[in-house]
Design a protein around this motif. Sequence first.
Motif, PDB file in Angstrom:
ATOM      1  N   ILE A 127     -54.779  27.204  21.457  1.00  0.00           N
ATOM      2  CA  ILE A 127     -54.911  27.242  20.004  1.00  0.00           C
ATOM      3  C   ILE A 127     -53.542  27.007  19.374  1.00  0.00           C
ATOM      4  CG2 ILE A 127     -55.678  28.651  18.056  1.00  0.00           C
ATOM      5  CD1 ILE A 127     -57.315  30.279  20.203  1.00  0.00           C
ATOM      6  N   ASP A 128     -53.527  26.246  18.309  1.00  0.00           N
ATOM      7  CA  ASP A 128     -52.272  25.920  17.639  1.00  0.00           C
ATOM      8  C   ASP A 128     -51.519  27.192  17.248  1.00  0.00           C
ATOM      9  OD1 ASP A 128     -50.638  25.103  15.025  1.00  0.00           O
ATOM     10  OD2 ASP A 128     -50.984  23.333  16.271  1.00  0.00           O
ATOM     11  N   PRO A 129     -50.210  27.237  17.456  1.00  0.00           N
ATOM     12  CA  PRO A 129     -49.433  28.450  17.168  1.00  0.00           C
ATOM     13  C   PRO A 129     -49.386  28.835  15.687  1.00  0.00           C
ATOM     14  CG  PRO A 129     -47.990  26.689  17.920  1.00  0.00           C
ATOM     15  CD  PRO A 129     -49.392  26.204  18.081  1.00  0.00           C
ATOM     16  N   THR A 130     -49.747  27.922  14.788  1.00  0.00           N
ATOM     17  CA  THR A 130     -49.829  28.322  13.384  1.00  0.00           C
ATOM     18  C   THR A 130     -51.023  29.249  13.166  1.00  0.00           C
ATOM     19  OG1 THR A 130     -51.150  26.377  12.794  1.00  0.00           O
ATOM     20  CG2 THR A 130     -48.746  26.210  12.550  1.00  0.00           C
ATOM     21  N   VAL A 131     -52.008  29.151  14.051  1.00  0.00           N
ATOM     22  CA  VAL A 131     -53.207  29.988  13.993  1.00  0.00           C
ATOM     23  C   VAL A 131     -53.065  31.182  14.918  1.00  0.00           C
ATOM     24  CG1 VAL A 131     -55.694  30.023  14.429  1.00  0.00           C
ATOM     25  CG2 VAL A 131     -54.638  27.984  13.467  1.00  0.00           C
ATOM     26  N   ALA A 132     -52.534  30.945  16.107  1.00  0.00           N
ATOM     27  CA  ALA A 132     -52.413  31.986  17.135  1.00  0.00           C
ATOM     28  C   ALA A 132     -50.986  31.988  17.677  1.00  0.00           C
ATOM     29  CB  ALA A 132     -53.422  31.739  18.255  1.00  0.00           C
ATOM     30  N   PRO A 133     -50.065  32.608  16.948  1.00  0.00           N
ATOM     31  CA  PRO A 133     -48.666  32.616  17.395  1.00  0.00           C
ATOM     32  C   PRO A 133     -48.395  33.582  18.551  1.00  0.00           C
ATOM     33  CG  PRO A 133     -48.887  33.858  15.363  1.00  0.00           C
ATOM     34  CD  PRO A 133     -50.221  33.244  15.649  1.00  0.00           C
TER      35      PRO A 133
ATOM     36  N   GLU B 137     -48.789  26.050  22.253  1.00  0.00           N
ATOM     37  CA  GLU B 137     -49.101  24.633  22.425  1.00  0.00           C
ATOM     38  C   GLU B 137     -49.136  23.968  21.055  1.00  0.00           C
ATOM     39  OE1 GLU B 137     -49.551  21.158  23.998  1.00  0.00           O
ATOM     40  OE2 GLU B 137     -49.407  22.914  25.295  1.00  0.00           O
ATOM     41  N   LEU B 138     -48.049  23.244  20.721  1.00  0.00           N
ATOM     42  CA  LEU B 138     -48.018  22.548  19.436  1.00  0.00           C
ATOM     43  C   LEU B 138     -49.179  21.571  19.351  1.00  0.00           C
ATOM     44  CD1 LEU B 138     -44.193  21.867  19.065  1.00  0.00           C
ATOM     45  CD2 LEU B 138     -45.560  23.685  18.035  1.00  0.00           C
ATOM     46  N   ASP B 139     -49.738  21.447  18.180  1.00  0.00           N
ATOM     47  CA  ASP B 139     -50.907  20.587  17.952  1.00  0.00           C
ATOM     48  C   ASP B 139     -52.117  21.048  18.759  1.00  0.00           C
ATOM     49  OD1 ASP B 139     -49.571  18.935  16.109  1.00  0.00           O
ATOM     50  OD2 ASP B 139     -48.721  17.740  17.744  1.00  0.00           O
ATOM     51  N   GLY B 140     -52.215  22.342  18.980  1.00  0.00           N
ATOM     52  CA  GLY B 140     -53.377  22.898  19.668  1.00  0.00           C
ATOM     53  C   GLY B 140     -54.601  22.857  18.761  1.00  0.00           C
ATOM     54  N   ILE B 141     -55.693  23.423  19.231  1.00  0.00           N
ATOM     55  CA  ILE B 141     -56.939  23.382  18.471  1.00  0.00           C
ATOM     56  C   ILE B 141     -56.904  24.379  17.311  1.00  0.00           C
ATOM     57  CG2 ILE B 141     -58.222  22.591  20.500  1.00  0.00           C
ATOM     58  CD1 ILE B 141     -59.475  25.387  20.693  1.00  0.00           C
ATOM     59  N   THR B 142     -57.785  24.174  16.355  1.00  0.00           N
ATOM     60  CA  THR B 142     -57.874  25.047  15.186  1.00  0.00           C
ATOM     61  C   THR B 142     -58.664  26.309  15.527  1.00  0.00           C
ATOM     62  OG1 THR B 142     -59.963  24.111  14.418  1.00  0.00           O
ATOM     63  CG2 THR B 142     -57.922  23.027  13.659  1.00  0.00           C
ATOM     64  N   GLU B 143     -58.616  27.282  14.628  1.00  0.00           N
ATOM     65  CA  GLU B 143     -59.409  28.493  14.813  1.00  0.00           C
ATOM     66  C   GLU B 143     -60.894  28.163  14.841  1.00  0.00           C
ATOM     67  OE1 GLU B 143     -60.048  32.907  12.797  1.00  0.00           O
ATOM     68  OE2 GLU B 143     -58.632  31.513  11.911  1.00  0.00           O
TER      69      GLU B 143
END
Length: 92
Positions: free
Chosen positions: A14-20, A26-32
């Motif tokens: 999951i993208d670290p902006t959602v799950a830090p 993982e940069l550019d990971g999946i959304t929540e």
Amino acid sequence: RTKGIHISYDLDLIDPTVAPGVSTPELDGITEEDAIKLNKLILNHINDIVSYDLVEFNPLKDENRKTEQLALNLLAQVLRAAENKSKITKKF
């Protein structure tokens, strides 16, 4: 010939902006939303699943408990699916 499958759901996809709060962001990971949809797809096969773990959560890196809350939501999905499986099994 398998008696069941094990699921290991890595939160670091999951993208670290959602799950830090993960060990290996993982940069550019999946959304929540995608993380929840993916979990639902997996749980569509609950009758074949014998174990499930949620891994890579690192509370020391979490911000405002964002990752913790998402992890709890994913686990709640698993518990609901297992409970429904149990209810269905008891009927037969």
